[in-house]
Design an enzyme around this catalytic site. Sequence first.
Site, PDB file in Angstrom:
ATOM      1  N   ASP A  19       0.802  -1.126   0.078  1.00 46.46           N
ATOM      2  CA  ASP A  19      -0.029  -0.024   0.075  1.00 46.46           C
ATOM      3  C   ASP A  19       0.677   1.322  -0.059  1.00 46.46           C
ATOM      4  O   ASP A  19       2.227   1.217   0.462  1.00 46.46           O
ATOM      5  CB  ASP A  19      -0.842   0.008   1.242  1.00 46.46           C
ATOM      6  N   HIS A  24       3.868  -2.016   3.136  1.00 45.55           N
ATOM      7  CA  HIS A  24       3.711  -0.880   2.493  1.00 45.55           C
ATOM      8  C   HIS A  24       4.840  -0.431   1.721  1.00 45.55           C
ATOM      9  O   HIS A  24       5.945  -0.672   2.347  1.00 45.55           O
ATOM     10  CB  HIS A  24       3.718   0.398   3.656  1.00 45.55           C
TER      11      HIS A  24
HETATM   12 ZN   LIG Z   1      -2.872   3.478   3.148  1.00 46.77          ZN
END
Ligand SMILES: [Zn+2]
Length: 257
Positions: free
Chosen positions: A74, A220
């Site tokens: 992400d 992430h």
């Molecule tokens: Zn996010």
Amino acid sequence: MLKFHRIIVLFAIIMVLTIVSGFFTPIHYLVYVSIAAIPVIIVVFGSARVCSGLYLESYCTAKNKGRVLGLTFDDGPDSRTTPLILDILKEHDIHAAFFCTGEKAEKDPGLIRRIDSEGHIIGNHSYSHHFFFDLFSEKKMTSDVMKSDSVVSGILGKKMKLFRPPYGVTNPVLARVLKKSGHRVIGWSLKSYDTKNTGKEKLLKRLVSKIRSGGIILFHDDRILTAEVLHEFINAARSKNYRFERPDWLLNIEPYE
Ligand SMILES: [Zn+2]
């Protein structure tokens, strides 16, 4: 009926029945407080957990697939860390899902093209990833989600069908927005906590101990820590006989329209 509505109706009925009973027998005020508080607690926790299914259905794990995992990243693309992560995935011949923000995609279209050309999929993670995204009006939220679609389709010529809610928070407004836009929500079954400063060893140890068959893992790609642990994580998972599959294949869903 959505779970959210069912819960509200159920507790409203319980409250009415309790009030009626109160005319015939004394009921402690804490009973009323509890009946009012329980749905509030359920809604707060349900909103914070993308896989609660309280407002919308989401894909969080693959059932009956054996020892296979799906990697998701992400908050990218990030010019500093996403290329490092792409290099590691290429080295291991693994394909993943990248839930990019439209704002970052707009700034780095070349990286979006690289993610796509190396066989990964790209999903919508909103345009702004605004801190108050969950408090946006339906109109503003729709515009934010559609803007991200339009940025990526302008770069790749295909419309994203998968959506990951910013912060993993869902609510009735988002459910309405995504129902109209036709996006499907992808959650996760294992959070890497790579956004916390836990340190490489601790993160790796926890993550490896928690992997389960059919798991969708949240990383992430704008974090240097992710790039630092990814290679070792892949090796550790493979040494436990897990293999990796692109999340849309694992979940049997189409990533684009
Ligand atoms: Zn996010």
